[in-house]
Write a protein that holds these residues in place. Structure first.
Motif, PDB file in Angstrom:
ATOM      1  N   PRO A  47       2.923   4.957   3.526  1.00 40.34           N
ATOM      2  CA  PRO A  47       3.907   5.701   4.308  1.00 40.34           C
ATOM      3  C   PRO A  47       4.714   6.639   3.413  1.00 40.34           C
ATOM      4  O   PRO A  47       5.003   6.308   2.256  1.00 40.34           O
ATOM      5  CB  PRO A  47       4.810   4.605   4.894  1.00 40.34           C
ATOM      6  CG  PRO A  47       4.039   3.335   4.761  1.00 40.34           C
ATOM      7  CD  PRO A  47       3.160   3.501   3.570  1.00 40.34           C
ATOM      8  N   LEU A  49       7.803   7.235   3.309  1.00 39.29           N
ATOM      9  CA  LEU A  49       9.067   6.654   2.841  1.00 39.29           C
ATOM     10  C   LEU A  49       8.870   5.796   1.598  1.00 39.29           C
ATOM     11  O   LEU A  49       9.797   5.588   0.820  1.00 39.29           O
ATOM     12  CB  LEU A  49       9.746   5.856   3.952  1.00 39.29           C
ATOM     13  CG  LEU A  49       9.060   4.600   4.496  1.00 39.29           C
ATOM     14  CD1 LEU A  49       9.477   3.382   3.712  1.00 39.29           C
ATOM     15  CD2 LEU A  49       9.428   4.389   5.965  1.00 39.29           C
ATOM     16  N   ILE A  50       7.654   5.265   1.403  1.00 44.34           N
ATOM     17  CA  ILE A  50       7.346   4.507   0.186  1.00 44.34           C
ATOM     18  C   ILE A  50       6.844   5.436  -0.914  1.00 44.34           C
ATOM     19  O   ILE A  50       7.233   5.315  -2.079  1.00 44.34           O
ATOM     20  CB  ILE A  50       6.319   3.396   0.481  1.00 44.34           C
ATOM     21  CG1 ILE A  50       6.937   2.338   1.411  1.00 44.34           C
ATOM     22  CG2 ILE A  50       5.828   2.747  -0.820  1.00 44.34           C
ATOM     23  CD1 ILE A  50       5.994   1.209   1.771  1.00 44.34           C
ATOM     24  N   ARG A  53       9.512   7.158  -3.017  1.00 43.59           N
ATOM     25  CA  ARG A  53      10.431   6.370  -3.836  1.00 43.59           C
ATOM     26  C   ARG A  53      10.059   6.471  -5.312  1.00 43.59           C
ATOM     27  O   ARG A  53       8.874   6.579  -5.656  1.00 43.59           O
ATOM     28  CB  ARG A  53      10.397   4.903  -3.401  1.00 43.59           C
ATOM     29  CG  ARG A  53      10.955   4.649  -2.015  1.00 43.59           C
ATOM     30  CD  ARG A  53      10.742   3.196  -1.614  1.00 43.59           C
ATOM     31  NE  ARG A  53      11.255   2.935  -0.280  1.00 43.59           N
ATOM     32  CZ  ARG A  53      11.039   1.805   0.401  1.00 43.59           C
ATOM     33  NH1 ARG A  53      10.309   0.835  -0.157  1.00 43.59           N
ATOM     34  NH2 ARG A  53      11.531   1.647   1.609  1.00 43.59           N
ATOM     35  N   TRP A  56       7.273   4.191  -6.662  1.00 43.59           N
ATOM     36  CA  TRP A  56       5.893   4.306  -6.210  1.00 43.59           C
ATOM     37  C   TRP A  56       4.936   4.564  -7.377  1.00 43.59           C
ATOM     38  O   TRP A  56       3.819   4.048  -7.411  1.00 43.59           O
ATOM     39  CB  TRP A  56       5.738   5.403  -5.158  1.00 43.59           C
ATOM     40  CG  TRP A  56       4.309   5.700  -4.819  1.00 43.59           C
ATOM     41  CD1 TRP A  56       3.639   6.876  -4.973  1.00 43.59           C
ATOM     42  CD2 TRP A  56       3.341   4.778  -4.293  1.00 43.59           C
ATOM     43  NE1 TRP A  56       2.334   6.756  -4.576  1.00 43.59           N
ATOM     44  CE2 TRP A  56       2.125   5.472  -4.153  1.00 43.59           C
ATOM     45  CE3 TRP A  56       3.401   3.438  -3.932  1.00 43.59           C
ATOM     46  CZ2 TRP A  56       0.980   4.870  -3.663  1.00 43.59           C
ATOM     47  CZ3 TRP A  56       2.239   2.831  -3.449  1.00 43.59           C
ATOM     48  CH2 TRP A  56       1.048   3.542  -3.316  1.00 43.59           C
ATOM     49  N   GLY A 102       1.823  -1.339   3.304  1.00 38.17           N
ATOM     50  CA  GLY A 102       2.629  -1.490   4.505  1.00 38.17           C
ATOM     51  C   GLY A 102       4.108  -1.623   4.188  1.00 38.17           C
ATOM     52  O   GLY A 102       4.504  -1.816   3.037  1.00 38.17           O
ATOM     53  N   VAL A 103       4.911  -1.515   5.221  1.00 39.16           N
ATOM     54  CA  VAL A 103       6.353  -1.699   5.088  1.00 39.16           C
ATOM     55  C   VAL A 103       6.662  -3.182   5.229  1.00 39.16           C
ATOM     56  O   VAL A 103       6.284  -3.811   6.226  1.00 39.16           O
ATOM     57  CB  VAL A 103       7.107  -0.893   6.164  1.00 39.16           C
ATOM     58  CG1 VAL A 103       8.608  -1.143   6.070  1.00 39.16           C
ATOM     59  CG2 VAL A 103       6.800   0.595   6.023  1.00 39.16           C
ATOM     60  N   LYS A 105       8.351  -6.416   6.211  1.00 44.53           N
ATOM     61  CA  LYS A 105       9.174  -6.662   7.395  1.00 44.53           C
ATOM     62  C   LYS A 105      10.403  -7.497   7.074  1.00 44.53           C
ATOM     63  O   LYS A 105      11.421  -7.397   7.755  1.00 44.53           O
ATOM     64  CB  LYS A 105       8.334  -7.360   8.456  1.00 44.53           C
ATOM     65  CG  LYS A 105       9.023  -7.498   9.806  1.00 44.53           C
ATOM     66  CD  LYS A 105       8.116  -8.161  10.822  1.00 44.53           C
ATOM     67  CE  LYS A 105       8.841  -8.338  12.164  1.00 44.53           C
ATOM     68  NZ  LYS A 105       8.023  -9.070  13.143  1.00 44.53           N
ATOM     69  N   TYR A 113       3.858  -7.580   6.775  1.00 45.21           N
ATOM     70  CA  TYR A 113       3.902  -6.135   6.599  1.00 45.21           C
ATOM     71  C   TYR A 113       3.566  -5.449   7.912  1.00 45.21           C
ATOM     72  O   TYR A 113       2.762  -5.942   8.706  1.00 45.21           O
ATOM     73  CB  TYR A 113       2.916  -5.699   5.510  1.00 45.21           C
ATOM     74  CG  TYR A 113       3.349  -6.154   4.141  1.00 45.21           C
ATOM     75  CD1 TYR A 113       4.053  -5.312   3.300  1.00 45.21           C
ATOM     76  CD2 TYR A 113       3.089  -7.454   3.703  1.00 45.21           C
ATOM     77  CE1 TYR A 113       4.485  -5.743   2.053  1.00 45.21           C
ATOM     78  CE2 TYR A 113       3.505  -7.889   2.455  1.00 45.21           C
ATOM     79  CZ  TYR A 113       4.203  -7.030   1.642  1.00 45.21           C
ATOM     80  OH  TYR A 113       4.631  -7.467   0.411  1.00 45.21           O
ATOM     81  N   ARG A 114       4.188  -4.302   8.115  1.00 45.70           N
ATOM     82  CA  ARG A 114       3.976  -3.520   9.340  1.00 45.70           C
ATOM     83  C   ARG A 114       3.272  -2.216   8.997  1.00 45.70           C
ATOM     84  O   ARG A 114       3.690  -1.501   8.092  1.00 45.70           O
ATOM     85  CB  ARG A 114       5.327  -3.245  10.005  1.00 45.70           C
ATOM     86  CG  ARG A 114       5.238  -2.544  11.353  1.00 45.70           C
ATOM     87  CD  ARG A 114       4.638  -3.424  12.425  1.00 45.70           C
ATOM     88  NE  ARG A 114       5.398  -4.635  12.652  1.00 45.70           N
ATOM     89  CZ  ARG A 114       6.432  -4.725  13.476  1.00 45.70           C
ATOM     90  NH1 ARG A 114       6.855  -3.679  14.152  1.00 45.70           N
ATOM     91  NH2 ARG A 114       7.045  -5.888  13.641  1.00 45.70           N
TER      92      ARG A 114
END
Length: 212
Positions: A47, A49-50, A53, A56, A102-103, A105, A113-114
């Motif tokens: 994603p 948003l990750i 960062r 990453w 994944g994000v 949770k 993870y989502r």
């Protein structure tokens, strides 16, 4: 007094023994079919948003360390937001595998993870061909999807929840993980005949669209 019940042992996999054997055999066929001249390309589905960062870069280095000699590709290497849908159909068949980020949770140490809508569809495309798909979990490293619990989330906007087994220990090097890593390792030996790979059936069901 009778002995108290023994504590529950956290599972190291959600796959059955038969599913693990089938997965290991499928990964072996991929490995055996690779020629010495074949490169290995793995797409990293992460994603924005990750990926944006500062951490990453370090996380990507950990993935690269586990997949030596593999060409790792990200969204910006191949796509723009405007051409993604068309280009994905053209280039995804050239991927030898998929690593999904994944994000988490429930915080950085979560086992849950989502995956968003796009990642969900990317996983479907690679899983249905039998190529290896792995989740990169923080603190746990690469985990084959075959060992995870997978749930479809939502109705109109379909997403995926991926649960890593509570007993998963990257230091144990589970046989499914080792098989996937071998399948994604550039081949250095002699040529092997091509072999077809069967899809692990239990992976496809959670991604199916709801019946109407």
């Amino acid at each position: 007094m009778p002995d108290s019940a023994a504590p529950d042992i956290p599972p190291v996999t959600y796959a059955t023994a038969a599913q693990q054997r089938a997965y290991i055999a499928a990964m072996g066929k991929i490995r055996d079919a690779r020629k010495p001249s074949d490169s290995v390309r793995v797409y990293i589905s992460v994603p924005p948003l990750i990926a944006q960062r500062p951490q990453w870069t370090q996380r990507l280095a950990k993935i690269r360390h586990r997949l030596p000699g593999v060409e790792l590709l990200q969204f910006g290497d191949l796509f723009t937001p405007e051409n993604y849908e068309e280009q994905w159909k053209q280039v995804s068949p050239t991927f030898d595998g998929l690593v999904v980020v994944g994000v988490a949770k429930r915080g950085p140490n979560s086992h849950v993870y989502r995956l968003g809508e796009v990642a969900r569809l990317e996983v479907i495309d690679i899983v249905k061909t039998g190529r290896p798909v792995l989740l990169h979990a923080r603190g746990l490293g690469l985990v084959p999807f075959v060992d995870c619990k997978i749930h479809r989330v939502g109705n109109e906007r379909l997403r995926t929840k991926v649960t890593v087994p509570a007993g998963w220990d990257p230091k144990d090097y589970e046989p499914t993980l080792q098989a996937a890593l071998r399948a994604l390792k550039p081949h250095r030996a002699g040529d092997r005949p091509d072999a077809q790979v069967e899809e692990p059936g239990h992976l496809s069901r959670p991604f199916a669209a709801p019946s109407r």
